[in-house]
Design a protein around this motif. Sequence first.
Motif, PDB file in Angstrom:
ATOM      1  N   SER A 239     -37.692 -30.749  22.689  1.00  0.00           N
ATOM      2  CA  SER A 239     -36.974 -30.092  23.778  1.00  0.00           C
ATOM      3  C   SER A 239     -37.575 -30.556  25.102  1.00  0.00           C
ATOM      4  O   SER A 239     -38.566 -29.993  25.578  1.00  0.00           O
ATOM      5  N   ASN A 258     -32.885 -27.369  21.015  1.00  0.00           N
ATOM      6  CA  ASN A 258     -32.155 -28.533  21.527  1.00  0.00           C
ATOM      7  C   ASN A 258     -30.918 -28.786  20.670  1.00  0.00           C
ATOM      8  O   ASN A 258     -31.033 -29.306  19.554  1.00  0.00           O
ATOM      9  N   PRO A 259     -29.726 -28.452  21.152  1.00  0.00           N
ATOM     10  CA  PRO A 259     -28.514 -28.608  20.333  1.00  0.00           C
ATOM     11  C   PRO A 259     -28.138 -30.062  20.078  1.00  0.00           C
ATOM     12  O   PRO A 259     -27.272 -30.335  19.248  1.00  0.00           O
ATOM     13  N   LYS A 260     -28.777 -30.993  20.769  1.00  0.00           N
ATOM     14  CA  LYS A 260     -28.462 -32.411  20.614  1.00  0.00           C
ATOM     15  C   LYS A 260     -29.345 -33.097  19.579  1.00  0.00           C
ATOM     16  O   LYS A 260     -29.220 -34.304  19.367  1.00  0.00           O
ATOM     17  N   SER A 261     -30.230 -32.361  18.958  1.00  0.00           N
ATOM     18  CA  SER A 261     -31.206 -32.981  18.059  1.00  0.00           C
ATOM     19  C   SER A 261     -31.169 -32.336  16.679  1.00  0.00           C
ATOM     20  O   SER A 261     -31.126 -31.106  16.556  1.00  0.00           O
ATOM     21  N   GLN A 264     -36.199 -30.294  15.327  1.00  0.00           N
ATOM     22  CA  GLN A 264     -36.678 -29.269  16.244  1.00  0.00           C
ATOM     23  C   GLN A 264     -38.186 -29.103  16.074  1.00  0.00           C
ATOM     24  O   GLN A 264     -38.773 -29.559  15.097  1.00  0.00           O
ATOM     25  N   LYS A 324     -37.607 -38.522  17.274  1.00  0.00           N
ATOM     26  CA  LYS A 324     -36.370 -38.961  16.624  1.00  0.00           C
ATOM     27  C   LYS A 324     -36.473 -38.831  15.101  1.00  0.00           C
ATOM     28  O   LYS A 324     -37.558 -38.772  14.537  1.00  0.00           O
TER      29      LYS A 324
END
Length: 556
Positions: A239, A258-261, A264, A324
């Motif tokens: 985040s 983090n909604p894009k990942s 977490q 990632k």
Amino acid sequence: MGIICNPIISGMAPDPSILRVGDDYYLATSTFHWLPGIPIYHSRNLADWELLTHVLKGTEVNLRGTHTPAGIWAPHLSYDAQAKKYWLVFCHMKNMAGREFNAESYAMSADDITGPWSDPVYLTSIGFDPSLYHEDGHHYLAILEWETRSGYQAPGTIVMAEVDLRTGKLVDGWHRITNGFTTRGCVEAPQIYKHGAYYYMLAASGGTGYAHGVEMGRAEKIFGPYEPNPTGEPILTSSPRHLFSLGDPDAGHFEMYNPKSLMQKAGHGSLVETPEHEWYIAHLMARPLPGTKLNPLGRETALQKMHWTEDGWLELADGSNVAKMTTEAPCSQPSEPRDAQEDDVYDAFSSGVLSKKFMAPYHQPDLSWVSVQHGHLVLCGRESFFSQNDPSILATRATSFSYQLQTKLDFHPVHYSQTAGGGLYYDSNNWIYAYVGLSDKEDQRVISILQAKLGQRIAFDFDTVRIPDGAVPELRWQYHYGKAQAFYRLDEGAEWQAIADACDVSYLSDEGVNGEPGEIGGFTALFNFIGSVDAYQHDSQAEFFYYQVKSDQANQ
């Protein structure tokens, strides 16, 4: 160029400490209330990891009565090249009530990574997350000094001292180093590395939740002063947005999700350099159930390739600080994507010894209650699964969001309090169990289900199956993204029959359980288990023919 897929170790594998000696990589993780404690994993390519051994296999610690999420925290592996000796330091968190956090840190050593390891040497009770750095015959201990005073920055200050590892005594007392290198707060897990002209301190920050990260400072002398990374932000996180959280004790920080990942909670990292001078960081991560912030698989181990900038700071190889799900493999070790089926478990107990993948909560598996006899695993029934002392549970880490747990057992109870079977387990307050037992009238064997949810006992009294005389039942649990359903069959090759409807077990997750009051549930993840209870005479025995956990790759 090969690719390494994360997590490199699935299921409960938090707080990784990574080490290279020669061409071999070793990695240790936390185990909390589970024993044997502190697994050592081995790899030659950083992608494929095998469970090599455990360090705490005997009477080194007593975990009976441990409340979630206390127990064995944050082991740190190191190697003293001058003495050619492996070192491991760890924290035994005994009490978290009132946020007093009573912990004891110990050091152990071995000439070989597989042991034998020395008896633990007591170091300190000042805090938790100890680490060692060795240089020219000197040994330096870094740790979080836990803060209990009102009005002071929580959770405390990173401190360091030179230590005599023969005695565990400090050489010249503690040096207070830093309260953190960013504004995320909750600095912990300090580790020291030397690169070029600088000593670098790596630390976890943001709390081991959705704001978690790894931050860095550097100094020309080991005791500082340390200057922070000039970005003012973590060098690794899930985040990346800015957070000011100084003084906030360890918390979930759900607002930092983090909604894009897919990944977490990336944080609590440990560095390693390859023989070709490539740098990697092993760190913890989590994968929530889709649409939730619940993490049944707990905190897992991931890996990222790192890069030294021209001005001598570390960053991810892609120039960002966002962890990632894949990373470049070392140039000399091309790697294929990891197969999730590598985590599957099948044991027909033919070897005559207990698999090292099995663990037990609160105490060691030993011959007083578990043995392998004539190709069967024999469990002696003992305390209720609500017990934090001596439950007869053998378990393996859940590593997938969709899988089957299956076993076959021969069990003949003579009292209604005797049961045997298998299920899903988080801790003594949270589990679900399909079992063979006696009917209420004690006139016939039956199959039924018992559940613990936040300490409440839930009996499935209207979901009972009678077992014909002479039948040897098989039991199966189907787990799928937080839902679980139990099945049985009485003849091999017969169709599986449901015992009850599927139920929501998503609470069997780090955020869903009721840990120590005032804390954020647990850190210890979902396990699958076989077990037996005998609150009658402690003399019943259940024979298990096999234990199998098989992931459903089509639904990952």
